[in-house]
Design a protein around this motif. Sequence first.
Motif, PDB file in Angstrom:
ATOM      1  N   VAL A   1       0.823  -1.220   0.000  1.00  0.00           N
ATOM      2  CA  VAL A   1       0.000   0.000   0.000  1.00  0.00           C
ATOM      3  C   VAL A   1       0.853   1.263   0.000  1.00  0.00           C
ATOM      4  O   VAL A   1       0.325   2.355  -0.251  1.00  0.00           O
ATOM      5  CB  VAL A   1      -0.958   0.023   1.215  1.00  0.00           C
ATOM      6  CG1 VAL A   1      -1.928  -1.132   1.160  1.00  0.00           C
ATOM      7  CG2 VAL A   1      -0.186   0.013   2.525  1.00  0.00           C
ATOM      8  N   ALA A   2       2.159   1.136   0.277  1.00  0.00           N
ATOM      9  CA  ALA A   2       3.029   2.315   0.298  1.00  0.00           C
ATOM     10  C   ALA A   2       3.501   2.724  -1.091  1.00  0.00           C
ATOM     11  O   ALA A   2       4.102   3.782  -1.253  1.00  0.00           O
ATOM     12  CB  ALA A   2       4.246   2.042   1.196  1.00  0.00           C
ATOM     13  N   ILE A   3       3.254   1.885  -2.101  1.00  0.00           N
ATOM     14  CA  ILE A   3       3.735   2.171  -3.459  1.00  0.00           C
ATOM     15  C   ILE A   3       2.745   3.079  -4.183  1.00  0.00           C
ATOM     16  O   ILE A   3       1.556   2.770  -4.248  1.00  0.00           O
ATOM     17  CB  ILE A   3       3.926   0.870  -4.259  1.00  0.00           C
ATOM     18  CG1 ILE A   3       4.953  -0.026  -3.560  1.00  0.00           C
ATOM     19  CG2 ILE A   3       4.365   1.162  -5.674  1.00  0.00           C
ATOM     20  CD1 ILE A   3       5.126  -1.366  -4.216  1.00  0.00           C
ATOM     21  N   PRO A   4       3.196   4.209  -4.744  1.00  0.00           N
ATOM     22  CA  PRO A   4       2.302   5.086  -5.511  1.00  0.00           C
ATOM     23  C   PRO A   4       1.729   4.363  -6.730  1.00  0.00           C
ATOM     24  O   PRO A   4       2.377   3.499  -7.319  1.00  0.00           O
ATOM     25  CB  PRO A   4       3.213   6.248  -5.945  1.00  0.00           C
ATOM     26  CG  PRO A   4       4.377   6.209  -4.999  1.00  0.00           C
ATOM     27  CD  PRO A   4       4.561   4.761  -4.642  1.00  0.00           C
ATOM     28  N   ALA A   5       0.499   4.730  -7.100  1.00  0.00           N
ATOM     29  CA  ALA A   5      -0.174   4.086  -8.235  1.00  0.00           C
ATOM     30  C   ALA A   5       0.260   4.745  -9.542  1.00  0.00           C
ATOM     31  O   ALA A   5      -0.353   5.706 -10.009  1.00  0.00           O
ATOM     32  CB  ALA A   5      -1.686   4.180  -8.061  1.00  0.00           C
ATOM     33  N   ASP A   6       1.341   4.255 -10.129  1.00  0.00           N
ATOM     34  CA  ASP A   6       1.858   4.767 -11.396  1.00  0.00           C
ATOM     35  C   ASP A   6       2.343   3.564 -12.215  1.00  0.00           C
ATOM     36  O   ASP A   6       3.268   2.869 -11.789  1.00  0.00           O
ATOM     37  CB  ASP A   6       3.013   5.743 -11.148  1.00  0.00           C
ATOM     38  CG  ASP A   6       3.519   6.410 -12.427  1.00  0.00           C
ATOM     39  OD1 ASP A   6       3.318   5.843 -13.529  1.00  0.00           O
ATOM     40  OD2 ASP A   6       4.111   7.499 -12.331  1.00  0.00           O
TER      41      ASP A   6
END
Length: 421
Positions: free
Chosen positions: A312-317
């Motif tokens: 959940v810490a990873i940005p959605a890109d």
Amino acid sequence: MSITPFDAAAILIVLAALLGYINQRFIGLPPSVGLTVMGAVASLGVIGLDLLLPDVTVNADIVRFLRAIDFHATLMDGMLSFLLFAGALHVDWTAMKRGRLGVVTLSTVGVLMSTAIVAGGFLLITAAIGLPVPLVWCLVFGALISPTDPVAVMAVLKRTSVPPTLQATVAGESLYNDGVGVVLFSIILGTALGSQAFEPGRAVLLFAREAGGGLAMGLVLGWLAFVAMRSIDDYNVEVMISLAVVMGGYTLGRWLHISGPVAMATAGLLIGNHVVDKAMSDKTSEYLLKFWSIIDEILNAVLFLLIGLEVVAIPADPRLLLAGVAAIPLVMIARAVSVLVPLNALRPWLNLGPLAPTTLIWGGLRGGISVALALSLPEGPARSTALAATYIIVLFSVIVQGGSIERVLRWKSSRADGADD
């Protein structure tokens, strides 16, 4: 309502116990793989729920919970000391001594080679996908992803049947190369942040102080434990002494700015081999080893669950996903080169057998230490890219490599036996 450290620990233990039971009862994956997979699936489910139901704030709540835990501080300043010591207790020093040339070379030269190869490749990958990362930050990424994780590697070695010398060499390398990697990471990160200019002489002295100081302190702590335990025979007190070595020694290492991981690996090796054999009764040694085995299993479960939840810490890109996927073969190539070149150079003095390259390359797992170092990076464009790539590589390493290493080694062993026939 604020979450206290006890609340966070209670939530993680309950989740680890529940998911561990589900895995053991219904799924049957290796514990490290099962907990990581289920943690990641649960996190992806929460993210999907947030996308489908924008009014739901579960994802934000989990992010706040994980930030409240501070994965980096929890692992690097807490769990790591226990995990390294517990892992080192079970390494056969006699077998490791036969492979000491491999341990020293792979944990130093191998890490430096891998860091350089990963940095060069990551520079090209990020430029190609439109997320260029400066070379110095690529070197930071190379330093945090190159060391194999002793916790993940130890979990794999428990399930394999490789020769004792090779097993001890793999374990020894994983115990020491993370200490080397953490020191290298700190030196390069200081240069990247502009807080210190890179001077080769100063870097070498800093490395010698951190790693050499950690080795010396580990020997001293192990010797003190030997003297104390030899003079008594009370398993309660002797277990407390081992706890004092781990907690007090790791704290002292931070105060003195020397490598706590190296100190704990060294103290664990000394106590697990010399102290257990010569300073303890059979009853005491049994209690001590069982105590640390339980600590090891509990912390392993929590660590791999945390790795899964950190998705959940990873940005959605999508570009970050692409960078991470492209970095997987890059890191594997770097690992292969940094293993095969030293092994070939050492061949006149060290022969670990035909399974050595496969065991060291495919069994060289990345884990929580890499994630913790990536999470410690300061905010900025390089952080998101490095964090996403680290997380994807660690997931691949734990799930794919960790889940298949037994089959790969059996296949390699059968081929080697067929060639001998």
